[in-house]
Design a protein around this motif. Structure first.
Motif, PDB file in Angstrom:
ATOM      1  N   UNK A  35      58.822  66.790  11.368  1.00 16.62           N
ATOM      2  CA  UNK A  35      58.981  65.790  10.366  1.00 16.62           C
ATOM      3  C   UNK A  35      58.299  66.191   9.061  1.00 16.62           C
ATOM      4  N   UNK A  36      58.828  65.301   8.330  1.00 21.66           N
ATOM      5  CA  UNK A  36      57.717  65.765   7.324  1.00 21.66           C
ATOM      6  C   UNK A  36      57.761  63.952   6.902  1.00 21.66           C
ATOM      7  N   UNK A  37      56.409  63.498   5.663  1.00 22.90           N
ATOM      8  CA  UNK A  37      55.751  62.624   5.876  1.00 22.90           C
ATOM      9  C   UNK A  37      56.483  62.096   4.076  1.00 22.90           C
ATOM     10  N   UNK A  38      56.921  61.266   4.069  1.00 23.65           N
ATOM     11  CA  UNK A  38      57.306  59.939   3.486  1.00 23.65           C
ATOM     12  C   UNK A  38      56.488  58.815   2.877  1.00 23.65           C
ATOM     13  N   UNK A  39      56.545  58.743   1.574  1.00 25.47           N
ATOM     14  CA  UNK A  39      55.622  57.093   1.624  1.00 25.47           C
ATOM     15  C   UNK A  39      56.020  55.762   1.255  1.00 25.47           C
ATOM     16  N   UNK A  40      57.564  56.133   1.415  1.00 20.49           N
ATOM     17  CA  UNK A  40      58.139  55.013   1.829  1.00 20.49           C
ATOM     18  C   UNK A  40      59.482  55.123   2.078  1.00 20.49           C
ATOM     19  N   UNK A  41      60.004  53.696   3.058  1.00 17.72           N
ATOM     20  CA  UNK A  41      61.580  54.036   3.272  1.00 17.72           C
ATOM     21  C   UNK A  41      62.076  54.066   2.715  1.00 17.72           C
ATOM     22  N   UNK A  42      62.061  54.100   0.833  1.00 17.62           N
ATOM     23  CA  UNK A  42      63.074  54.427   0.399  1.00 17.62           C
ATOM     24  C   UNK A  42      63.106  55.783  -0.057  1.00 17.62           C
ATOM     25  N   UNK A  43      61.792  56.369   0.103  1.00 17.88           N
ATOM     26  CA  UNK A  43      61.587  57.917   0.192  1.00 17.88           C
ATOM     27  C   UNK A  43      62.657  58.274   1.327  1.00 17.88           C
ATOM     28  N   UNK A  44      62.547  57.841   2.066  1.00 15.74           N
ATOM     29  CA  UNK A  44      63.402  59.191   3.557  1.00 15.74           C
ATOM     30  C   UNK A  44      64.289  58.086   3.139  1.00 15.74           C
ATOM     31  N   UNK A  45      65.429  57.351   2.299  1.00 19.67           N
ATOM     32  CA  UNK A  45      66.949  57.250   2.991  1.00 19.67           C
ATOM     33  C   UNK A  45      66.782  57.912   1.215  1.00 19.67           C
ATOM     34  N   UNK A  46      66.521  58.710   0.167  1.00 15.60           N
ATOM     35  CA  UNK A  46      66.515  59.448  -0.996  1.00 15.60           C
ATOM     36  C   UNK A  46      66.939  61.207   0.088  1.00 15.60           C
TER      37      UNK A  46
END
Length: 123
Positions: free
Chosen positions: A66-77
């Motif tokens: 699991x890699x940390x994402x700064x935002x939900x938009x980053x998860x989507x991208x």
């Protein structure tokens, strides 16, 4: 808690191409490569923290990272880029039951490993 992670892959060039594309939305890029047998990914100006290697035996079973994402938009991208790079959907981005703000998206890499991007921040 983790400083870095590395694992062997079955097809180094295929996996390197996959991760270059899939990790880009999380701000991770190929920082260095050793003898065309080990690729080191990290953030610009930082140190590598994610390695894939041609040498060794690929993991048996399924590795989950699991890699940390700064935002939900980053998860989507991340999820979209990973699918475009040849990954397989293993869970569309969305809220999970782990806690109210757990937003994760999952893909299987070319070796079948479960790679996740997760954001723990509210909407």
């Amino acid at each position: 808690m983790l400083d870095h992670i590395g694992f062997a892959v079955a097809d180094y060039e295929r996996s390197k191409a996959f991760y270059k594309k899939a990790l880009a939305p999380l701000g991770l890029r190929l920082l260095m490569e050793f003898s065309e047998a080990s690729a080191a990914f990290g953030k610009d100006g930082g140190r590598p923290s994610f390695f894939i290697e041609a040498d060794g035996e690929p993991v048996r079973g399924r590795l989950h990272i699991a890699l940390s994402a700064e935002s939900r938009a980053h998860v989507d991208a991340f999820h979209a880029a990973a699918l475009e790079a040849g990954g397989t959907d293993n869970g569309v981005p969305g809220l999970r039951w782990y806690h109210p703000d757990y937003y994760g998206g999952y893909v299987l890499d070319p070796d079948g490993n479960n790679i996740e991007a997760v954001c723990h921040r509210p909407g």
